[in-house]
Scaffold this motif. Sequence first.
Motif, mmCIF file in Angstrom:
data_model
loop_
_atom_site.group_PDB
_atom_site.id
_atom_site.type_symbol
_atom_site.label_atom_id
_atom_site.label_comp_id
_atom_site.label_asym_id
_atom_site.label_seq_id
_atom_site.Cartn_x
_atom_site.Cartn_y
_atom_site.Cartn_z
ATOM 1 N N ARG A 175 -8.879 1.883 -8.254
ATOM 2 C CA ARG A 175 -8.119 1.094 -9.219
ATOM 3 C C ARG A 175 -7.704 -0.251 -8.625
ATOM 4 N NH1 ARG A 175 -5.244 4.088 -13.357
ATOM 5 N NH2 ARG A 175 -4.694 2.510 -14.860
ATOM 6 N N VAL A 176 -7.222 -0.209 -7.361
ATOM 7 C CA VAL A 176 -6.788 -1.452 -6.715
ATOM 8 C C VAL A 176 -7.993 -2.372 -6.496
ATOM 9 C CG1 VAL A 176 -5.639 -2.466 -4.708
ATOM 10 C CG2 VAL A 176 -4.830 -0.310 -5.624
ATOM 11 N N ALA A 177 -9.126 -1.790 -6.087
ATOM 12 C CA ALA A 177 -10.329 -2.613 -5.871
ATOM 13 C C ALA A 177 -10.730 -3.299 -7.176
ATOM 14 C CB ALA A 177 -11.471 -1.735 -5.344
ATOM 15 N N ALA A 178 -10.653 -2.559 -8.283
ATOM 16 C CA ALA A 178 -11.020 -3.133 -9.592
ATOM 17 C C ALA A 178 -10.010 -4.205 -9.993
ATOM 18 C CB ALA A 178 -11.068 -2.027 -10.651
ATOM 19 N N GLU B 284 0.847 -1.184 0.000
ATOM 20 C CA GLU B 284 0.000 0.000 0.000
ATOM 21 C C GLU B 284 0.883 1.235 0.000
ATOM 22 O OE1 GLU B 284 -3.668 1.949 2.431
ATOM 23 O OE2 GLU B 284 -2.955 -0.020 3.006
ATOM 24 N N SER B 285 0.595 2.159 -0.892
ATOM 25 C CA SER B 285 1.394 3.382 -0.920
ATOM 26 C C SER B 285 0.475 4.542 -1.261
ATOM 27 C CB SER B 285 2.508 3.268 -1.957
ATOM 28 O OG SER B 285 1.986 3.498 -3.241
ATOM 29 N N LEU B 286 0.980 5.730 -1.001
ATOM 30 C CA LEU B 286 0.176 6.922 -1.232
ATOM 31 C C LEU B 286 -0.211 7.068 -2.696
ATOM 32 C CD1 LEU B 286 1.951 9.552 1.014
ATOM 33 C CD2 LEU B 286 -0.294 8.518 1.331
ATOM 34 N N THR B 287 0.608 6.476 -3.577
ATOM 35 C CA THR B 287 0.338 6.679 -4.994
ATOM 36 C C THR B 287 -0.763 5.739 -5.507
ATOM 37 O OG1 THR B 287 2.109 5.136 -5.490
ATOM 38 C CG2 THR B 287 2.679 7.460 -5.545
ATOM 39 N N LEU B 288 -1.175 4.788 -4.663
ATOM 40 C CA LEU B 288 -2.179 3.833 -5.144
ATOM 41 C C LEU B 288 -3.580 4.441 -5.096
ATOM 42 C CD1 LEU B 288 -1.299 0.281 -3.840
ATOM 43 C CD2 LEU B 288 -1.207 1.167 -6.153
ATOM 44 N N LEU C 54 -11.675 -11.043 8.240
ATOM 45 C CA LEU C 54 -11.872 -10.542 6.871
ATOM 46 C C LEU C 54 -11.703 -11.662 5.858
ATOM 47 C CD1 LEU C 54 -9.942 -7.148 7.132
ATOM 48 C CD2 LEU C 54 -12.420 -7.472 6.996
ATOM 49 N N ASP C 55 -11.566 -12.896 6.352
ATOM 50 C CA ASP C 55 -11.478 -14.060 5.478
ATOM 51 C C ASP C 55 -10.197 -14.088 4.652
ATOM 52 O OD1 ASP C 55 -12.927 -16.249 5.395
ATOM 53 O OD2 ASP C 55 -14.312 -15.634 3.791
ATOM 54 N N ALA C 56 -9.161 -13.505 5.203
ATOM 55 C CA ALA C 56 -7.868 -13.516 4.497
ATOM 56 C C ALA C 56 -6.879 -14.333 5.331
ATOM 57 C CB ALA C 56 -7.363 -12.094 4.317
ATOM 58 N N ASP C 57 -5.761 -14.720 4.690
ATOM 59 C CA ASP C 57 -4.708 -15.461 5.395
ATOM 60 C C ASP C 57 -3.611 -14.492 5.809
ATOM 61 O OD1 ASP C 57 -5.764 -18.044 5.078
ATOM 62 O OD2 ASP C 57 -5.074 -18.062 2.981
ATOM 63 N N LEU C 58 -3.037 -14.748 6.996
ATOM 64 C CA LEU C 58 -1.947 -13.894 7.450
ATOM 65 C C LEU C 58 -0.610 -14.593 7.224
ATOM 66 C CD1 LEU C 58 -1.348 -11.176 8.910
ATOM 67 C CD2 LEU C 58 -1.187 -12.495 11.014
ATOM 68 N N LEU D 39 -6.352 1.200 7.846
ATOM 69 C CA LEU D 39 -7.436 0.261 8.172
ATOM 70 C C LEU D 39 -8.723 0.625 7.425
ATOM 71 C CD1 LEU D 39 -7.054 -0.416 11.994
ATOM 72 C CD2 LEU D 39 -6.574 -1.938 10.079
ATOM 73 N N GLY D 40 -8.882 1.906 7.155
ATOM 74 C CA GLY D 40 -10.090 2.371 6.459
ATOM 75 C C GLY D 40 -10.218 1.775 5.066
ATOM 76 N N HIS D 41 -9.092 1.361 4.484
ATOM 77 C CA HIS D 41 -9.131 0.798 3.127
ATOM 78 C C HIS D 41 -9.438 -0.688 3.123
ATOM 79 C CE1 HIS D 41 -6.244 4.131 1.558
ATOM 80 N NE2 HIS D 41 -7.439 4.586 1.861
ATOM 81 N N LEU D 42 -9.111 -1.350 4.251
ATOM 82 C CA LEU D 42 -9.168 -2.817 4.267
ATOM 83 C C LEU D 42 -10.547 -3.365 3.914
ATOM 84 C CD1 LEU D 42 -7.158 -4.518 7.132
ATOM 85 C CD2 LEU D 42 -6.926 -4.746 4.664
ATOM 86 N N HIS D 43 -11.592 -2.674 4.342
ATOM 87 C CA HIS D 43 -12.930 -3.239 4.094
ATOM 88 C C HIS D 43 -13.304 -3.185 2.617
ATOM 89 C CE1 HIS D 43 -14.262 0.927 3.929
ATOM 90 N NE2 HIS D 43 -15.421 0.491 3.472
ATOM 91 N N ARG D 44 -12.657 -2.295 1.865
ATOM 92 C CA ARG D 44 -12.988 -2.181 0.439
ATOM 93 C C ARG D 44 -12.099 -3.040 -0.448
ATOM 94 N NH1 ARG D 44 -13.333 3.244 -2.171
ATOM 95 N NH2 ARG D 44 -13.749 1.800 -3.863
ATOM 96 N N LEU D 45 -10.974 -3.453 0.092
ATOM 97 C CA LEU D 45 -10.017 -4.187 -0.732
ATOM 98 C C LEU D 45 -10.003 -5.652 -0.296
ATOM 99 C CD1 LEU D 45 -7.190 -1.485 -0.739
ATOM 100 C CD2 LEU D 45 -8.949 -1.875 -2.462
ATOM 101 N N HIS D 46 -10.506 -6.513 -1.170
ATOM 102 C CA HIS D 46 -10.684 -7.921 -0.795
ATOM 103 C C HIS D 46 -9.421 -8.734 -1.026
ATOM 104 C CE1 HIS D 46 -15.233 -7.708 -0.363
ATOM 105 N NE2 HIS D 46 -14.830 -6.492 -0.687
ATOM 106 N N PHE D 47 -8.404 -8.439 -0.202
ATOM 107 C CA PHE D 47 -7.153 -9.189 -0.305
ATOM 108 C C PHE D 47 -7.360 -10.619 0.177
ATOM 109 C CE2 PHE D 47 -5.450 -4.829 0.059
ATOM 110 C CZ PHE D 47 -4.626 -4.838 -1.049
ATOM 111 N N ASP D 48 -6.669 -11.566 -0.476
ATOM 112 C CA ASP D 48 -6.722 -12.963 -0.039
ATOM 113 C C ASP D 48 -5.716 -13.197 1.074
ATOM 114 O OD1 ASP D 48 -8.332 -14.179 -2.477
ATOM 115 O OD2 ASP D 48 -6.831 -12.804 -3.294
ATOM 116 N N THR D 49 -4.636 -12.405 1.025
ATOM 117 C CA THR D 49 -3.538 -12.588 1.966
ATOM 118 C C THR D 49 -3.090 -11.229 2.491
ATOM 119 O OG1 THR D 49 -2.776 -14.417 0.566
ATOM 120 C CG2 THR D 49 -1.209 -13.575 2.189
ATOM 121 N N VAL D 50 -2.727 -11.180 3.766
ATOM 122 C CA VAL D 50 -2.135 -9.971 4.329
ATOM 123 C C VAL D 50 -0.780 -10.377 4.884
ATOM 124 C CG1 VAL D 50 -2.322 -8.222 6.150
ATOM 125 C CG2 VAL D 50 -4.368 -8.892 4.857
ATOM 126 N N LYS D 51 0.265 -9.627 4.511
ATOM 127 C CA LYS D 51 1.616 -9.943 4.984
ATOM 128 C C LYS D 51 2.033 -8.935 6.043
ATOM 129 C CE LYS D 51 4.454 -11.928 2.222
ATOM 130 N NZ LYS D 51 5.443 -12.207 1.144
#
Length: 397
Positions: free
Chosen positions: A282-285, A274-278, A350-354, A309-321
């Motif tokens: 676009r990432v959600a799409a 995640e970076s300020l330029t993202l 959030l149904d993702a893997d850590l 954290l405010g972005h996490l609910h909109r971005l359906h990542f499968d994995t969080v590192k």
Amino acid sequence: MANARIELKPGEILFEAGDPPSTAFLVEAGEVLVYVRGPDGIVELARLGRGDLLGEMAVLDRAPRTASARALCDCVLMPIDAAQLRERLDDADPIVRALLRSQLQRYRGALGVLGGSPETDPDGAQRSIAPTSPIGVDAAAIDKIRLETQLREALARGELEVRYQPLLEIGSARIAGYEALVRWQHPTRGPVSPAEFIRLAEETSLIVPVGYHVFRQVASSLAALRAHGRQALPFIAVNVSARQLEEARFLDEVVALAEAAGAPLSALKIEITESLTLDLDRVAALIAQAHALGMTVALDDFGTGFSNLGHLHRLHFDTVKLDQGFVRQMLEHPRVHAIVQAITRLVGALDADLVAEGVETAAQLEALAAIGCRYAQGWLVGKPLDRAAMLAQQLGS
Ligand code: C2E
Ligand code: CA
Ligand code: CA
């Protein structure tokens, strides 16, 4: 006082060649003539009007003025503080500074020819036309230009290699996948860290072909595993920079590369930091498109800098590192341990893997297992392997 306006009557002189550099000026009204005195009289260099900047050259390279300026009619000028300009320049990319310096030197050289050399100066005053102090340009800028050119050549010659760092599924104690990490074997400098050259490649669009090169290598490795009879393939995660995601055809290109190699898309994972330029939309799409194609997506370096954290609910990542910093401190600091525990629960909800990054000791792995973290990556599990070693690890098991 610094920014008080200056009013000039027609014919009045603003500055003369040889004056020390003090300020630059912005023309607010009127017209100013910039000229040099040559052996055959005055040589006009420019007529500047509202919105034009003048006198900035001497301010930028701290050399005496090489041209003169006078008002052609009633003029209003706003002085621009030298420090204000220099601060911006000091913050600029060293390559931009190098380009500017080289242009300034050439321009001053040309002015010297127009206005006569210092020896033949009618006033007899010694006027140095070479910048006395460069604008903070150093060997580092030149090194950077050289390195960038060499990186371009390295890419063309196939000198960029991909290493594969294993990821352990803690519960089953098996290697579930790998992270692809690019390496540059520099002919004279030896191995150059991606931490150095990826940033360089990101500053230009060079990261785009570098990224496709990594995908091509990864797809070929997956195809090799398949060719050796491996049915259940490990996933391979590929790091992708924000600049790569700006390419409209990014996913189409990845699909084409995977198909050409004969690699299944389901084994490809895209890792995004995640970076300020993202751009969030676009990432959600992109995540939705990747899922439709059967790929998975990971959020890298979670918990550092820009993770929001405010972005996490909109971005359906499968994995969080989870960034290495947490694992490094979790055993010494109970509060860090508590944060890792809370993040594990949050990511699970959030149904993702850590994935815990930077796991270096058995004690860290044990603590992560107790918390319920699914995957571990780090020196303890394994350092990045070259392709042959990765294939051997997979085919031997
Ligand atoms: P990253 O994605 O956070 O990658 C993990 C980095 O941590 C890797 O460094 C890896 O070698 C290192 N590491 C892994 N386990 C441990 C450990 O237990 N202890 C310690 N101290 N370090 C560990 P590396 O390979 O130097 O990569 C640095 C960064 O370069 C990566 O950080 C990633 O952001 C970027 N990068 C690497 N390959 C690519 C690529 O193909 N494309 C793009 N866009 N970026 C890449
Ligand atoms: Ca990564
Ligand atoms: Ca990481």
